[in-house]
Design a protein around this motif. Structure first.
Motif, short mmCIF file in Angstrom:
data_model
loop_
_atom_site.label_atom_id
_atom_site.label_comp_id
_atom_site.label_asym_id
_atom_site.label_seq_id
_atom_site.Cartn_x
_atom_site.Cartn_y
_atom_site.Cartn_z
N VAL A 476 0.83 -1.21 0.00
CA VAL A 476 0.00 0.00 0.00
C VAL A 476 0.86 1.26 0.00
O VAL A 476 0.56 2.23 -0.69
N LEU A 477 1.96 1.23 0.77
CA LEU A 477 2.85 2.39 0.80
C LEU A 477 3.46 2.64 -0.57
O LEU A 477 3.55 3.80 -1.01
N ALA A 478 3.88 1.58 -1.26
CA ALA A 478 4.46 1.75 -2.60
C ALA A 478 3.42 2.31 -3.57
O ALA A 478 3.73 3.17 -4.41
N LEU A 479 2.17 1.84 -3.45
CA LEU A 479 1.12 2.34 -4.33
C LEU A 479 0.87 3.83 -4.08
O LEU A 479 0.73 4.62 -5.04
N LEU A 480 0.82 4.22 -2.82
CA LEU A 480 0.61 5.64 -2.50
C LEU A 480 1.76 6.50 -2.99
O LEU A 480 1.55 7.60 -3.51
N CYS A 481 2.99 6.01 -2.82
CA CYS A 481 4.16 6.77 -3.31
C CYS A 481 4.09 6.95 -4.82
O CYS A 481 4.42 8.03 -5.34
N ALA A 482 3.66 5.92 -5.53
CA ALA A 482 3.55 6.02 -6.99
C ALA A 482 2.49 7.05 -7.37
O ALA A 482 2.69 7.87 -8.28
N PHE A 483 1.35 7.04 -6.66
CA PHE A 483 0.30 8.01 -6.96
C PHE A 483 0.75 9.44 -6.64
O PHE A 483 0.46 10.37 -7.41
N PHE A 484 1.44 9.63 -5.53
CA PHE A 484 1.91 10.97 -5.18
C PHE A 484 2.96 11.46 -6.18
O PHE A 484 2.99 12.65 -6.52
N GLY A 485 3.84 10.56 -6.64
CA GLY A 485 4.82 10.96 -7.65
C GLY A 485 4.15 11.38 -8.94
O GLY A 485 4.51 12.40 -9.55
N LEU A 486 3.14 10.60 -9.37
CA LEU A 486 2.41 10.95 -10.59
C LEU A 486 1.67 12.27 -10.40
O LEU A 486 1.58 13.09 -11.33
N TYR A 487 1.16 12.50 -9.19
CA TYR A 487 0.45 13.74 -8.90
C TYR A 487 1.37 14.96 -9.01
O TYR A 487 0.99 15.98 -9.61
N LEU A 488 2.57 14.87 -8.47
CA LEU A 488 3.50 16.00 -8.52
C LEU A 488 3.88 16.33 -9.95
O LEU A 488 3.95 17.52 -10.34
N VAL A 489 4.13 15.31 -10.76
CA VAL A 489 4.49 15.55 -12.16
C VAL A 489 3.31 16.21 -12.90
O VAL A 489 3.49 17.18 -13.64
N THR A 490 2.12 15.68 -12.67
CA THR A 490 0.94 16.24 -13.33
C THR A 490 0.66 17.66 -12.84
O THR A 490 0.23 18.52 -13.62
N LEU A 491 0.92 17.92 -11.57
CA LEU A 491 0.67 19.25 -11.02
C LEU A 491 1.59 20.29 -11.66
O LEU A 491 1.17 21.42 -11.96
N LEU A 492 2.86 19.93 -11.89
CA LEU A 492 3.79 20.86 -12.55
C LEU A 492 3.30 21.19 -13.96
O LEU A 492 3.33 22.36 -14.38
N TRP A 493 2.86 20.15 -14.67
CA TRP A 493 2.33 20.41 -16.02
C TRP A 493 1.09 21.28 -15.96
O TRP A 493 0.89 22.18 -16.79
N ALA A 494 0.20 21.03 -14.98
CA ALA A 494 -1.04 21.79 -14.86
C ALA A 494 -0.76 23.26 -14.56
O ALA A 494 -1.44 24.15 -15.10
N CYS A 495 0.22 23.54 -13.70
CA CYS A 495 0.57 24.93 -13.40
C CYS A 495 1.07 25.65 -14.64
O CYS A 495 0.73 26.82 -14.88
#
Length: 1003
Positions: A476-495
């Protein structure tokens, strides 16, 4: 009877001797038997015995009703007195040995029957519990080889049921409603054990028919017997989705001569139960398109109500029905003595005065002269009802009689949840007779499963202990880390995308608007989403109205690109006067740039003074290579029926819905003018994802429901109804959080920041120098603009070449002012025309004052033009004041709001606080549950999470968008054109431009 015999043997023996085996123990018989067991005097009781029951020279034998089991015994009163005390707990010692268990069961049944006050509630429940446990311990092989043992179990089960229903204190100590279900659970276990064997078990309370079929053999299959009741199954197409394809289906049809659930309902005749099983669990079948046909005998049915009446000529026969149960079906038979047709009319409270088409039935010989009156026809209303019978299209003959008979019937099933008999899903069929009721039901009998699944319990106090197991379970921790990493990358693009979109969101005030023009239109241009829809060409527009037309305007903005694919560009276009009803729109481009082809989807023109909106449905290419191969086209305004059409509203709502309402899809291509940014949408998606994970994992690893049917099977992968419900409930619980956060971000009023460099803009608008050519050009432009309306009755002037041409042009304006002075009725047209002339002439006077007489042919000419201009300014000011004072206010449409209210801009911080808080809490509980489940179960949970996400993204969200679109389309509400503070600021900018241009602060 000298020795113990089975029930059937005892009955045969009695019949051979000319008697009948005692079946009913009434109060005197029970007293007699109890007195015998206690050696009491029974001389005061009189008994009638069957012929041959008493042997020659023998004393009357003591008859005791045998317990309804295989090994029922008849014992004397002496044996009863010498019998040792027994207890139902003796059965618990032989759960693993079915033969000894049944032996103890027979003894316990005999003890209960001969002991006053038995069976007690505790002993009855323990008896059923021990018998069920012993049955569950059997194997299918044993059951198939020992049919006598299975029959013995059936008899013991029905015996305890019969004893419980006939105990002495049944009135003061009624049996629980679940008694029959507890007994029937033993029948269910036996059904699974017997499997495909075709068997018929007869017991004292009824008969059980069991068989096994392939799914395709169940189509219209008949189970049971004509005498004791039977059921006809629906066709295979109706039940195939509930059965499966290859698994054999075990059927168990049980009939009971007594009602296992006594109630206020007057239930007479046979009671039946039908169960279908796939060998692992019962099949729950309901809401079928075809009905189960259940035929229930009514051996003790009440006598028919019949009468014979003579129908005289031109008369009617009225039958009165006393309906005490509004859910009862009445079958009325009206048989004439000759072959005629009858019209029957139903009425409540009083006989019908005349035939009513809504409650009339035509009877003839072909239909059997039967009239079935359903609860719906009775409107579920009790009371007195009347049926009027008269001839219908038939000739009366002397001696005509009507034989009228009627009976009532009702179909019910036992609702386990409500513990009551219910009629839901069942009705009386037309094949019902006085001796047999046909019930049509769209479901099987009792249903007891719950719809919702409760989440698991997690101990928050064990947080440190559970988090310490991260080395052993990091799924579960690895899955959450993967989702948070994808979120940060997507957030930079969105900004980055938001920064680009912010510059494109600007509303454009057209540069070629005349500074003195004050009547404003908001032009919204929607470029299509097709590939290559955007254009690099220069686009022009011209509005054509009923009272005039605008000049050609260039739709450009030096600060942002326009007409990109999927964009909505907003322009404020100003005219000197109202154009009236905008009827046409002319678009054209110069075919310049690298990709000049342009797909124009739609254009809206809003009169900002009256708030009236004109729609132009374009939907075509302006291109030399595509479509009609044209770069110039005139479009007609859509009519009201086109605007309010289902197709237009549904397409508009669906398009805007997926780009705005669908939170996942809107990240890629949100509405260009929405205040809900990409960064906020990405963060909301992350928050919703974390909430979904937390809700989903809370429901995971719940106790497995063995009765939950398998909906999908592929190899070792199986998806049950229970797993589907976990995913559905997770999606439903996510909606409140979805609505809360997204609504906050979508409802925040955008911050409109005024231009910081106002002085610089003023300098750019104010002309650097005044020259004669500029004065000639301004004068020519004013005359040309005023000529745009036929109401002004002024002809256009030729090109002004020299200062000598100024006087004729000014004379035309003077003549126009005089015409406006002569208008007795004022309206917005004259107000805006005089206002335009006042601003334009004031600017011209200011420019002339800056010129010297040397710029003219003579000083006299200069003075003449200056004086004439000054005169025109004063007259224009007077005309403007007069029309403004007497002009009625413009009729404005009621302002509509697309949203309920706007939140202040600082609520964005509240939205971010809630988003971060909910994300943090969801992450915490997801990790807590994951560590508690362990590694293997966490991996299985990830599979369920994928199903829930699939439901949210591809099912729930699209359904919400389409549902809203259909709702508004059915209400015929077109998409409203939103008004914002940005429009007001642009209008203020145009007004400020006019004041600086004219030099008058009052304009």
């Amino acid at each position: 009877m000298e020795e113990s015999s089975s029930w059937s043997e005892a009955r045969s023996s009695c019949e051979k001797r000319g008697g009948e085996l005692l079946k009913l123990i009434n109060s005197p018989v029970r007293t007699f038997l109890n007195d015998i067991s206690r050696e009491r005097d029974t001389g005061n009781l009189t008994w009638w015995l069957g012929e041959g029951f008493r042997g020659d020279g023998q004393e009357p034998s003591t008859i005791r009703r045998p317990a309804p089991s295989t090994a029922s015994s008849v014992v004397s009163s002496h044996a009863t007195r010498s019998r040792l005390k027994r207890d139902v707990n003796d059965m618990a010692l032989h759960i693993s040995d079915i033969d000894k268990l049944l032996e103890e069961a027979d003894k316990e049944l005999l003890r209960m029957e001969t002991t006053p006050g038995e069976p007690t509630n505790n002993n009855r429940d323990k008896f059923i519990q021990h018998l069920l446990a012993g049955t569950q311990a059997l194997t299918p092989q044993f059951a198939l080889q020992h049919n006598d043992t299975i029959l013995h179990i059936y008899n013991c089960s029905s015996a305890i049921l019969l004893l419980s229903m006939t105990k002495c204190d049944v009135d003061t100590n009624p049996n629980p409603e679940s008694l029959f279900e507890d007994i029937f659970e033993i029948y269910r276990v036996i059904s699974v054990l017997m499997g495909s064997t075709e068997t018929v078990f007869q017991h004292p309370t009824g008969t059980i028919y069991q068989n096994s079929f392939k799914p395709d053999e169940l189509s219209n299959q008949v189970l049971g017997s004509e005498k004791q009741g039977h059921v006809k199954l629906p066709s295979l197409d109706a039940v195939l989705s509930h059965l499966g394809i290859s698994q054999p289906i075990t059927t168990q049809f049980a009939t009971f001569s007594v009602n296992p659930h006594p109630s206020d309902e007057n239930i007479s005749g046979t009671v039946c139960s039908l169960m279908l099983s796939n060998g692992k669990s019962d099949l729950k079948i309901q809401n079928l398109s075809e009905m189960f046909e259940i035929f229930l005998p009514r051996p003790n049915a009440s006598a028919l109500l019949n009468s014979t009446v003579v129908l005289e000529k031109d008369t009617t026969s009225v039958t009165q029905l006393n309906i005490t149960d509004p859910y009862m079906t009445v079958v009325l038979s009206v048989v004439p003595s000759i072959d005629v047709s009858l019209a029957l009319t139903l009425a409540h409270g009083s006989p019908p005065a005349s035939p009513n088409a809504s409650n009339v039935a035509i009877l003839n010989r072909k239909g059997g002269y039967r009239f079935m009156i359903t609860p719906e026809m009775l409107r579920h209303t009790a009371g007195t009802w009347y049926v009027d019978a008269r001839l219908y299209n038939s000739t009366w003959e002397p001696g005509l009689t009507l034989m009228i008979t009627s009976f009532m019937s009702k179909c019910l099933y036992w609702n386990v949840t409500k513990e009551t008999w219910s009629t839901d899903g069942c009705k009386v069929g037309d094949k019902s007779t006085p001796d047999q009721t046909q019930c049509l039901c769209n479901h099987l009998t009792l249903f007891g499963s719950s719809f919702f699944v409760m989440p698991n319990y997690v101990d928050i106090s064990r947080t440190a202990e559970l988090f310490a197991t991260v080395n052993e379970n990091f799924v579960v921790l690895a899955l959450l880390c993967a989702f948070f990493g994808l979120y940060l990358v997507t957030l930079l693009w969105a900004c980055y995308a938001d920064r680009r979109a912010r510059s494109k969101r600007k509303m454009t005030l057209l540069e070629d608007n005349h500074a003195a023009a004050q009547y404003n239109y908001l032009v919204g241009v929607q470029t299509g989403h097709r590939k290559g829809a955007g254009t690099s060409a220069n686009v022009t527009v011209k509005l054509i109205g009923a009272e005039g037309e605008s000049t050609i305007h260039n739709l450009t903005d030096p600060e942002k690109p326009v007409f990109e694919r999927g964009s909505v560009d907003m322009f404020v276009l100003a005219t000197p006067f109202p154009l009236g009803e905008v009827r046409n729109l002319r678009l054209q481009h110069d075919n310049s740039g690298g990709h000049p082809s342009w797909y124009i989807n739609k254009v809206t023109v809003q009169d900002l003074q009256t708030r009236h909106v004109y729609h132009f449905f374009c939907g075509c290419w302006l291109s030399t290579e595509r479509g009609e191969a044209v770069t110039k086209k005139t479009f007609n305004a859509a009519k009201n029926n086109e605007i309010a059409s289902f197709r237009n509203i549904f397409q508009s709502r669906t398009s805007t819905g997926f780009r705005d309402e669908h939170i996942w899809v809107s990240i890629v291509d949100p509405p260009s003018r929405s205040p809900f940014t990409r960064a906020q949408r990405v963060s909301c998606c992350m928050s919703l994802l974390l909430c979904t994970m937390a809700i989903n994992i809370a429901f995971w690893n719940i106790p497995v429901d063995a009765s939950s049917p398998v909906l999908f099977s592929l190899g070792s992968l199986k998806i049950t109804w229970q797993e589907i419900m976990v995913g559905v409930e997770s999606g439903l619980l996510m909606f409140p959080i979805n609505i809360l956060i997204i609504t906050i971000f979508r409802s925040i009023r955008p911050r409109i920041i005024s231009k910081a460099k106002r002085e610089d803009s003023e300098e750019s608008i104010r002309p650097a120098a005044v020259t004669v050519p500029s004065v000639l050009k301004d004068t020519e432009e004013v005359v040309s603009l005023v000529c745009g309306s036929p109401r002004n009755k002024i002809s256009n002037t030729e090109r002004l070449e020299t200062t000598a041409d100024l006087c004729p042009a000014l004379d035309k304006l003077h003549s126009f002012i005089q015409n406006m002075q002569g208008e007795t009725e004022s309206d917005p047209h004259w107000v805006y025309c005089s206002k335009f002339l006042l601003a334009a002439l004031s600017h011209l006077l200011t420019c002339l004052e800056k010129l010297d007489a040397k710029n003219f042919s003579s000083p006299g000419e200069y003075q003449q033009i200056l004086s004439l201009t000054n005169l025109l300014v004063r007259k224009a000011e007077m005309v403007f004041s007069c029309h403004l004072a007497s002009c009625p206010p413009p009729v404005k449409k009621k302002k509509t709001r697309s949203v309920g209210c706007w939140l202040p801009w600082w609520c964005v911080f509240l939205g971010w606080f809630l988003l971060l808080s909910i994300s943090g809490i969801s992450t915490y509980f997801t990790l807590l549950y994951g560590f508690q489940y362990g590694r293997e179960k966490s991996i299985k949970w990830v599979m369920s999470l994928g199903l829930s996400l699939f439901q949210s993204i591809f099912i729930l969200q699209p359904l919400k968008v389409v549902g809203i679109a259909v709702f508004f389309a059915l209400l015929l509400r077109p998409v409203a054109v939103e008004e914002s503070e940005e429009v007001e600021q642009v209008l203020l900018e145009q007004q400020d431009k006019c004041r600086r241009y004219s030099g008058k602060d009052t304009l």
